[in-house]
Design an enzyme around this catalytic site. Structure first.
Site, short mmCIF file in Angstrom:
data_model
loop_
_atom_site.label_atom_id
_atom_site.label_comp_id
_atom_site.label_asym_id
_atom_site.label_seq_id
_atom_site.Cartn_x
_atom_site.Cartn_y
_atom_site.Cartn_z
N GLU A 1 -5.64 -10.26 -3.74
CA GLU A 1 -5.76 -11.00 -2.48
C GLU A 1 -5.34 -12.46 -2.60
OE1 GLU A 1 -9.72 -10.19 -1.10
OE2 GLU A 1 -9.16 -8.17 -0.52
N LEU B 1 -16.29 -6.31 -1.69
CA LEU B 1 -15.68 -4.98 -1.56
C LEU B 1 -15.58 -4.58 -0.09
CD1 LEU B 1 -17.07 -2.81 -4.49
CD2 LEU B 1 -14.70 -3.40 -4.01
N HIS B 2 -14.73 -5.28 0.64
CA HIS B 2 -14.49 -4.95 2.05
C HIS B 2 -13.51 -3.77 2.11
CE1 HIS B 2 -10.51 -6.92 1.92
NE2 HIS B 2 -11.12 -7.73 1.05
N ALA B 3 -13.08 -3.38 3.28
CA ALA B 3 -12.29 -2.16 3.45
C ALA B 3 -10.99 -2.16 2.63
CB ALA B 3 -11.97 -1.94 4.93
#
Length: 89
Positions: free
Chosen positions: A87, A14-16
């Site tokens: 992604e 859970l990156h930006a």
């Protein structure tokens, strides 16, 4: 109220960018959307809250939806996570 555990499977967790997609999607629903990990619960409509969970790959998080569109919200959020936040790894 619905509650469901799921695993973060995208490589960067859970990156930006992933957090932004999740909070944007959660914001489309009237229902309250909460997310928790390791005993810490946050509002899933808050990007700072979601990022503070520091959920990396393999982390188990609990989603909780409560309101008139709780099932739609839960289904959409689980699909986003299962799709690795778009992604395409």
């Amino acid at each position: 109220m619905l509650q469901r555990d799921t695993t973060i499977i995208n490589k960067l967790g859970l990156h930006a960018r992933a957090s932004a997609k999740l909070t944007q999607l959660a914001g489309n629903f009237v229902s309250q959307v909460k997310m928790s990990r390791n005993g810490r619960q946050v509002d899933a409509k808050s990007i700072m809250g979601v990022m503070m969970l520091a959920a990396g790959i393999g982390s188990t998080v609990t989603l909780e939806t409560d309101g008139p569109d709780e099932q739609e919200a839960m289904d959409a959020l689980l699909a986003l996570i299962a799709n690795r936040f778009g992604e395409g790894e």
